[in-house]
Design a protein around this motif. Structure first.
Motif, PDB file in Angstrom:
ATOM      1  N   GLN A  14       0.839  -1.205   0.000  1.00 17.64           N
ATOM      2  CA  GLN A  14       0.000   0.000   0.000  1.00 17.64           C
ATOM      3  C   GLN A  14       0.878   1.261   0.000  1.00 17.64           C
ATOM      4  O   GLN A  14       0.664   2.164  -0.784  1.00 17.64           O
ATOM      5  CB  GLN A  14      -0.893  -0.013   1.249  1.00 17.64           C
ATOM      6  N   CYS A  15       1.883   1.302   0.878  1.00 20.01           N
ATOM      7  CA  CYS A  15       2.742   2.497   0.949  1.00 20.01           C
ATOM      8  C   CYS A  15       4.068   2.130   1.620  1.00 20.01           C
ATOM      9  O   CYS A  15       4.116   1.915   2.835  1.00 20.01           O
ATOM     10  CB  CYS A  15       2.051   3.602   1.738  1.00 20.01           C
ATOM     11  N   LEU A  17       6.542   3.929   2.493  1.00 19.21           N
ATOM     12  CA  LEU A  17       6.955   4.825   3.575  1.00 19.21           C
ATOM     13  C   LEU A  17       6.243   4.477   4.887  1.00 19.21           C
ATOM     14  O   LEU A  17       6.859   4.429   5.952  1.00 19.21           O
ATOM     15  CB  LEU A  17       6.661   6.288   3.200  1.00 19.21           C
ATOM     16  N   LYS A  18       4.952   4.200   4.791  1.00 20.87           N
ATOM     17  CA  LYS A  18       4.197   3.832   6.001  1.00 20.87           C
ATOM     18  C   LYS A  18       4.786   2.546   6.604  1.00 20.87           C
ATOM     19  O   LYS A  18       4.918   2.419   7.827  1.00 20.87           O
ATOM     20  CB  LYS A  18       2.730   3.630   5.617  1.00 20.87           C
ATOM     21  N   PRO A 233       6.616   7.382  -0.428  1.00 17.16           N
ATOM     22  CA  PRO A 233       5.194   7.443  -0.069  1.00 17.16           C
ATOM     23  C   PRO A 233       4.339   7.113  -1.291  1.00 17.16           C
ATOM     24  O   PRO A 233       4.725   7.416  -2.412  1.00 17.16           O
ATOM     25  CB  PRO A 233       4.999   8.907   0.347  1.00 17.16           C
ATOM     26  N   ASN A 234       3.243   6.464  -1.075  1.00 17.43           N
ATOM     27  CA  ASN A 234       2.332   6.129  -2.177  1.00 17.43           C
ATOM     28  C   ASN A 234       0.931   6.593  -1.770  1.00 17.43           C
ATOM     29  O   ASN A 234       0.301   5.990  -0.921  1.00 17.43           O
ATOM     30  CB  ASN A 234       2.355   4.619  -2.409  1.00 17.43           C
ATOM     31  N   GLU A 235       0.492   7.684  -2.365  1.00 17.35           N
ATOM     32  CA  GLU A 235      -0.772   8.287  -1.941  1.00 17.35           C
ATOM     33  C   GLU A 235      -1.957   7.459  -2.428  1.00 17.35           C
ATOM     34  O   GLU A 235      -1.972   6.987  -3.569  1.00 17.35           O
ATOM     35  CB  GLU A 235      -0.867   9.704  -2.505  1.00 17.35           C
ATOM     36  N   CYS A 239      -4.771   7.028   2.779  1.00 17.07           N
ATOM     37  CA  CYS A 239      -3.986   8.049   3.498  1.00 17.07           C
ATOM     38  C   CYS A 239      -4.818   8.711   4.590  1.00 17.07           C
ATOM     39  O   CYS A 239      -4.263   9.142   5.602  1.00 17.07           O
ATOM     40  CB  CYS A 239      -3.502   9.123   2.525  1.00 17.07           C
ATOM     41  N   CYS A 242      -4.091   7.140   7.743  1.00 17.78           N
ATOM     42  CA  CYS A 242      -2.674   6.911   8.065  1.00 17.78           C
ATOM     43  C   CYS A 242      -2.306   7.653   9.350  1.00 17.78           C
ATOM     44  O   CYS A 242      -2.706   8.801   9.564  1.00 17.78           O
ATOM     45  CB  CYS A 242      -1.809   7.399   6.910  1.00 17.78           C
ATOM     46  N   CYS A 248       4.982  12.481   6.653  1.00 13.81           N
ATOM     47  CA  CYS A 248       4.901  12.117   5.244  1.00 13.81           C
ATOM     48  C   CYS A 248       5.021  13.368   4.371  1.00 13.81           C
ATOM     49  O   CYS A 248       4.259  14.325   4.561  1.00 13.81           O
ATOM     50  CB  CYS A 248       3.555  11.433   4.993  1.00 13.81           C
ATOM     51  N   LEU A 250       3.959  13.963   1.585  1.00 13.84           N
ATOM     52  CA  LEU A 250       2.747  14.254   0.812  1.00 13.84           C
ATOM     53  C   LEU A 250       1.642  14.847   1.682  1.00 13.84           C
ATOM     54  O   LEU A 250       0.668  15.386   1.173  1.00 13.84           O
ATOM     55  CB  LEU A 250       2.218  12.979   0.141  1.00 13.84           C
ATOM     56  N   ARG A 251       1.741  14.720   2.997  1.00 14.46           N
ATOM     57  CA  ARG A 251       0.659  15.154   3.880  1.00 14.46           C
ATOM     58  C   ARG A 251       1.094  16.176   4.940  1.00 14.46           C
ATOM     59  O   ARG A 251       0.268  16.775   5.610  1.00 14.46           O
ATOM     60  CB  ARG A 251       0.097  13.926   4.617  1.00 14.46           C
TER      61      ARG A 251
HETATM   62  S1  SF4 Z   1      -0.091   9.621   4.343  1.00 15.52           S
HETATM   63 FE1  SF4 Z   1       1.925   9.334   3.416  1.00 15.52          FE
HETATM   64  S2  SF4 Z   1       2.884   7.711   4.613  1.00 15.52           S
HETATM   65 FE2  SF4 Z   1       0.720   7.654   5.053  1.00 15.52          FE
HETATM   66  S3  SF4 Z   1      -0.135   6.175   3.612  1.00 15.52           S
HETATM   67 FE3  SF4 Z   1      -0.346   8.182   2.663  1.00 15.52          FE
HETATM   68  S4  SF4 Z   1       1.491   8.418   1.431  1.00 15.52           S
HETATM   69 FE4  SF4 Z   1       1.882   6.763   2.862  1.00 15.52          FE
END
Ligand code: SF4
Length: 398
Positions: A14-15, A17-18, A233-235, A239, A242, A248, A250-251
């Motif tokens: 899924q992501c 980075l997470k 990261p994979n949006e 998210c 998350c 992150c 992206l966020r």
């Molecule tokens: S918020 Fe960032 S780290 Fe979390 S799932 Fe989305 S892209 Fe991944």
């Protein structure tokens, strides 16, 4: 190598980075979505139902609902997040009651099989060398009269997958491997999902070939994770649930400015820059449309007047008309035929060129042998690049 679970693998898919923040860096967060909370309470209630049965106690539906409501109250806390703004804790609590009722009415008096264990921890290896270790928890393992084992999984989601999805599901397929490793004499195993919101059951039986394929694909995913350097990261729509928006890229900015009062928000340097960029982009779009119209008018004028240079006050515009030879593009249907003719004539080397975009993809995904990639990489270099793109906020991001 680390011990993996299906949910860890799922988080990586899924992501990345997470996955890194949660499992490599082990950053703990107290955030829990209400959907997960509801799922856990329903699981706990069904576990009690079967655990008590092993001691000959059959709970009535109202016994189970009383238990469910008790553990709901005991466990509810302020860190539980309800994303859907028009729903309340009470909506979810009563949904859980409905799910338990569905299950109860469908399976009561629960005598179709013998429960071997509930919430059973299963640890096993995918290979004989004990390199690829897995673990997981089976919601309920049971045996039916003909000796078939059943691996049960309770699903409280509002989405029901297709039979094809169930036949490809990795989690219960992996649990089947674990059960077969623990009890090698077991011949038949059924994987059973209980989609309690739909009062429906999905069943899948795996062939030995399907199991071998699952072992190989899981091993290669573990290899990919073990060798990963770049956890990007994979949006996605997930998210919103998350727990790491502040870490992150992206966020992070959303997280930072959402907490600001309106006047500070509008003066925050990033917000100011984004708004100015959007304003200029709008002007640019208007100018481009105008440019295209003027360009067409210039071409018309040049054709009509038979001129190739048009004089302005302090500029001149040169117009060229030319007929160009064209061949089918890569995506055109006749292209393979054309390629075939040139290859057959032994002339391919004279007209073909290295596709460096394809080469980058091959190197990044490691699709060639390490030796070949190392040789190719002597000519590769990493260059910094940057892009700035603009898009409209979605309703839920406003
Ligand atoms: S918020 Fe960032 S780290 Fe979390 S799932 Fe989305 S892209 Fe991944």
């Amino acid at each position: 190598m680390a011990v993996y679970s299906d949910s860890q693998l799922g988080v990586y898919e899924q992501c990345p980075l997470k996955f890194k923040l949660r499992y490599r860096d082990r950053i703990k967060r107290d955030m829990e979505g209400v959907e997960g909370f509801l799922g856990l309470r329903v699981h706990d209630t069904l576990k009690k139902c079967y655990d008590d049965l092993r001691f000959t106690k059959t709970n009535s539906l109202s016994d189970l609902l009383a238990f469910y409501n008790k553990i709901w109250q005991e466990n509810w806390n302020d860190s539980i997040v309800i994303m859907k703004q028009d729903l309340t804790q009470e909506h979810y609590r009563s949904l859980g009651e409905k799910l338990i009722e569905n299950y109860y009415n469908r399976y009561s008096p629960f005598d179709a099989d013998i429960t071997i264990q509930t919430e059973m921890r299963i640890g096993f290896s995918l290979d004989d060398e004990n390199q690829y270790k897995m673990q997981g928890y089976i919601d309920r393992l049971s045996r039916i009269q003909d000796g078939t084992y059943e691996i049960h999984d309770y699903k409280t989601t509002s989405h029901m997958p297709s039979q094809e999805d169930a036949d490809k599901d990795r989690q219960l397929g992996l649990y089947q491997i674990g059960v077969q490793r623990r009890w090698p004499d077991v011949e038949n195993i059924r994987l059973v999902w209980h989609y309690v919101a739909f009062d429906a059951e999905l069943v899948s039986c795996r062939t030995p070939e399907a199991i071998s394929g699952l072992i190989e694909s899981t091993k290669s995913l573990i290899d990919e994770i073990e060798s990963a350097q770049d956890f990007s990261p994979n949006e996605s729509r997930l998210c919103d649930w998350c727990e790491y928006p502040d870490l992150c890229p992206l966020r992070k900015h959303f997280y930072k400015v959402e907490a600001l009062p309106v006047n500070e928000y509008l003066n925050e340097p990033g917000v100011v820059l984004a708004n100015r960029y959007a304003q200029l982009k709008n002007q640019e779009a208007g100018i481009e449309a105008e440019m295209e119209k003027v360009r067409e008018a210039i071409l018309d004028y040049a054709r009509r007047e038979g001129v190739e240079v048009i004089k302005g006050s302090d500029c001149k515009v040169r117009v060229t008309f030319a007929d160009k030879l064209k061949f089918p593009r890569k995506s055109d249907a006749e292209r393979p035929e054309l390629d075939g003719i040139i290859k057959e004539a032994g002339k391919w080397g004279e007209v073909s060129d290295l596709d460096t975009t394809a080469l980058i993809g091959i190197v990044e995904k490691g699709l060639w042998s390490k030796d070949l990639i190392d040789r190719v990489m002597k000519y590769g270099r990493i260059e910094g690049s940057s892009t700035v793109r603009i898009s409209k906020l979605k309703d839920e991001e406003k």
